[in-house]
Scaffold this active site. Structure first.
Site, PDB file in Angstrom:
ATOM      1  N   ALA A  70       0.833  -1.204   0.000  1.00 59.65           N
ATOM      2  CA  ALA A  70       0.000   0.000   0.000  1.00 59.65           C
ATOM      3  C   ALA A  70       0.866   1.252   0.000  1.00 59.65           C
ATOM      4  O   ALA A  70       0.610   2.203  -0.740  1.00 59.65           O
ATOM      5  CB  ALA A  70      -0.939  -0.005   1.199  1.00 59.65           C
ATOM      6  N   GLU A  71       1.894   1.284   0.860  1.00 56.39           N
ATOM      7  CA  GLU A  71       2.814   2.420   0.871  1.00 56.39           C
ATOM      8  C   GLU A  71       4.237   1.983   1.156  1.00 56.39           C
ATOM      9  O   GLU A  71       4.473   1.010   1.890  1.00 56.39           O
ATOM     10  CB  GLU A  71       2.418   3.469   1.920  1.00 56.39           C
ATOM     11  CG  GLU A  71       1.554   4.592   1.386  1.00 56.39           C
ATOM     12  CD  GLU A  71       0.083   4.259   1.487  1.00 56.39           C
ATOM     13  OE1 GLU A  71      -0.729   4.997   0.889  1.00 56.39           O
ATOM     14  OE2 GLU A  71      -0.255   3.263   2.145  1.00 56.39           O
ATOM     15  N   THR A  72       5.161   2.720   0.570  1.00 57.14           N
ATOM     16  CA  THR A  72       6.574   2.667   0.917  1.00 57.14           C
ATOM     17  C   THR A  72       6.959   4.049   1.415  1.00 57.14           C
ATOM     18  O   THR A  72       6.671   5.053   0.760  1.00 57.14           O
ATOM     19  CB  THR A  72       7.443   2.281  -0.290  1.00 57.14           C
ATOM     20  OG1 THR A  72       7.077   0.963  -0.731  1.00 57.14           O
ATOM     21  CG2 THR A  72       8.916   2.295   0.073  1.00 57.14           C
TER      22      THR A  72
END
Length: 263
Positions: A45-47
């Site tokens: 979903a996010e880095t």
């Protein structure tokens, strides 16, 4: 060039639950295109990418498709990495976001981490036929925050039973859609859909609680609340309203420590 990378499950105390985020602590900023490529390769979903500054760590977040204004679980994961793997001193880590301003994460003695985020401002909204068709059930409350829509339902079962049409939803403007209702065992429950950002359903969305907490604080007439996000992985959060800020608390578990090759 080699770069250390960590993967942390946030808003949970159990591995393979909560929301996984990748974290890269950089010495200096690398090109935006390269950060976007790393995020796409991670396919989470996010880095999060952080660079140490004079008074705070500069912090940015990328989905597999784009850079976002604010991300709670990846901020929690970044603080976890800095506390546990980079020897961060004290109990508070300060961040500076080019899109969301000053943020911080405080560590308590029992291991919980508390995000200090800006409170969202929501306005009443009217759902389009497109969003009702995408959700499959009409909400009874509709609002618009800075980046997300918030739709309120009557019961937790309504949230559990939603089976959105993500193709229809991907055509909407805004970052994503939050759906919420009173919880059976917590003050409120929610789910978060963001196909337009490359995430059909986010497992646990800290930033969405900057919208959820103010709404439920007013409805429940309380400033401290418990919350559960009802994704397949699931997550548990504590929220507190403090003026124009929202404190969002959760736990985190390390899944992976690795090294990536950068061009």
């Amino acid at each position: 060039m080699k770069q250390k990378i960590y993967q942390v499950d946030a808003f949970t105390d159990t591995l393979f639950k909560g929301n996984p985020a990748a974290v890269c602590i950089l010495e200096n900023w690398i090109p935006d295109e390269l950060m976007q490529q790393i995020a796409a390769e991670n396919n989470l979903a996010e880095t999060a990418f952080a660079v140490p500054g004079d008074k705070a760590y500069e912090l940015r977040w990328f989905t597999p498709k784009l850079e976002v204004d604010l991300c709670g679980h990846a901020t929690l994961a970044t603080a976890y990495v800095l506390f546990n793997h980079y020897g961060a001193e004290g109990d508070i880590i300060r961040f500076s976001s080019p899109r969301s301003g000053d943020l911080s994460v405080k560590r308590s003695e029992d291991g919980w981490l508390t995000l200090d985020f800006p409170k969202d401002t929501i306005q009443p909204d009217y759902p389009s036929d497109e969003i009702i068709q995408a959700l499959g059930k009409r909400p009874f409350g509709c609002y618009k925050g800075k980046t997300d829509y918030l739709y309120i339902y009557e019961e937790q079962e309504d949230i559990e039973e939603l089976d959105p049409d993500f193709f229809r939803m991907s055509k909407l403007d805004g970052r994503g859609v939050i759906v919420s209702a009173p919880g059976r065992e917590t003050d409120f429950v929610s789910r978060f859909f963001a196909p337009q950002a490359g995430i059909n359903e986010d497992p646990v969305t800290g930033s969405a609680h900057t919208t959820l907490a103010p709404y439920w604080a007013e409805q429940l007439i309380k400033t401290r609340m418990t919350a559960r996000q009802l994704s397949e992985r699931g997550g548990y959060l504590k929220c507190e309203i403090a003026g124009n800020r929202v404190y969002i608390s959760g736990q985190a578990v390390l899944y992976l420590t690795g090294e990536i090759e950068l061009p």
